[in-house]
Scaffold this active site. Structure first.
Site: not given
Ligand code: NCD
Ligand code: ZN
Length: 415
Positions: A283, A89, A218, A171, A57, A59, A287, A55
């Site tokens: 996860d 995403n 998660h 999720h 991201h 980006r 940001h 898991h």
């Molecule tokens: C994730 C994200 O920022 O892409 N954020 C999060 O709080 N876990 C999206 C997600 O996995 O829910």
């Molecule tokens: Zn996530």
């Protein structure tokens, strides 16, 4: 043949062994001693299967001010992760075959580690069109990326996945259980998206999933673990094991589902030690600090963690709190099995994806060392034990704890 020696985690235990690596990057022999044209001796460092992170991201494409594929996979390698499963995403979101193919093309040749890509179908028909994806992600509640689906759509996705025998990662939070009201900090956020929202979503899934293969993303608390449908697998993140609402990190600790109270975190830790959790997944959801530096209720949810997941847990393993076999299972072999990829185990015929770690080396986590593009970590100052060497298909991608090679990562196919 190249030979790598050390204390190898093989067939469930550590032994002083030599691994023979073939031209194709696969393990071709595991023996007490082997001779090769090139030999690397790691002494009494541990050689474990490289981690498979279910898991992340990264980006890329579209959100690359937060992270990008080269930076995120470089950090992954430094944390001992040799395969990542990348979430859909990104921008554009991976909801169509075209977006999937564009993402495959955009990432090719840019990753430091191997990867699979999730897609996010929004209907039963889309499941068929997205057949090339390794697995699917379904969001039952709002989170970064606006990919939430309703119960009707999710039923369709589960039906489609059942037919194509694809894994659906869910999720699982039920938005009907969310509370309204001003959210000023971590405790408010946990109350606003309560544990009951997880349990409620899981009860719905237990009765609606049919025969679909599902994996719960998660899980934050024991109440949710108790509600995981039988036959489904689940993951827990390092932030829910190492952080809680008592940390003074404000919006940096804002994440979906939320950090819970210290007592919940302790119970989750016990459940992990007791073997109730299939996989650890980071996860990793970076940001920027600018984005996080606004009032709590306006800040985006998500925090970075791909580089610190294994090192934090290795430190606790060294301290005797977790069995090494449990650590390897949760970070490598079980996640590989869940995804259906031939990774996560040291044995003849598998890719030589290895991490080499000296458990006696403890260091304090510093954001700078992790090289995230976002430049921060919520685990600052915590003790961790990083691998000094990492191999991807027999080639070192980390040496002396520093990135050594990039762009070698490949898209992995599922069985
Ligand atoms: C994730 C994200 O920022 O892409 N954020 C999060 O709080 N876990 C999206 C997600 O996995 O829910
Ligand atoms: Zn996530």
């Amino acid at each position: 043949m190249r030979v790598i020696r050390g204390r190898v985690f093989f067939r469930g235990r550590l032994d002083a062994l030599s691994l023979g690596i073939g031209e194709n990057g696969k393990i071709v022999a595991v023996k007490k001693s082997l001779r090769g044209d090139e030999e690397v001796d790691h002494g009494d460092s541990l050689i474990l299967p490289g981690c498979v992170d279910l898991h992340v991201h990264m980006r890329d494409p579209g959100l690359t001010d937060k992270e990008d594929f080269p930076s995120g996979t470089r950090s992954a390698a430094m944390g001992g992760v040799t395969t990542i499963a990348e979430m859909p995403n990104t921008a554009p979101p991976v909801t169509s075959r075209l977006a999937y193919e564009e993402k495959v093309a955009a990432l090719r040749g840019r990753g430091a580690v191997d990867y699979v890509l999730y897609a996010a179908p929004r209907s039963e028909e889309a499941v068929t069109r997205l057949g090339e994806a390794a697995a699917f992600k379904a969001y039952m509640a709002e989170s970064t990326g606006a990919l939430q689906v309703g119960p009707g759509e999710l039923e369709g996705i589960l039906r489609g996945a059942q037919t194509s025998r694809k894994l659906v990662v869910v999720h699982a939070e039920d938005p009907r259980q969310f509370m309204r009201g001003k959210v000023r900090g971590l405790e408010d956020y946990s109350a606003a998206r309560p544990k009951a929202a997880e349990s409620s979503a899981l009860h719905w899934l237990a009765s609606s999933r049919g025969e679909a293969r599902i994996h719960i993303a998660h899980v934050t608390c024991v109440e949710a673990l108790d509600a995981v449908p039988s036959g489904a697998t689940c993951e827990v993140t390092p932030h829910h094991l190492f952080l809680d609402t008592s940390r003074p990190i404000g919006a940096r600790g804002k994440v979906n589902p939320p950090l819970r109270l210290p007592v919940d975190r302790e119970a989750l830790w016990d459940a992990f030690r007791a073997g109730r959790i299939d996989a650890i997944a980071s996860d990793h959801a970076p940001h920027t600090l600018d984005e996080k530096g606004v009032p709590f209720d306006e800040a985006p949810a998500g925090l970075p963690g791909v580089a610190t997941s294994f090192p934090l847990l290795m430190r606790r393993t060294r301290a005797g709190e977790i069995d090494l076999a449990r650590l390897v299972s949760a970070t490598a072999s079980r996640p590989a099995e869940i995804l259906g990829i031939a990774k996560g185990i040291i044995e003849v015929g598998r890719d030589a994806d290895l991490l080499v770690v000296d458990p006696r080396t403890a260091e304090r986590i510093r954001a700078k060392r992790l090289r995230y593009k976002c430049g921060w970590t919520p685990f600052e100052e915590m003790e961790a034990c990083f691998p000094h060497t990492v191999y991807l298909r027999g080639e070192s991608v980390v040496e002396d704890g520093e990135p050594a090679a990039e762009g070698q990562g490949r898209l992995v196919s599922t069985e």
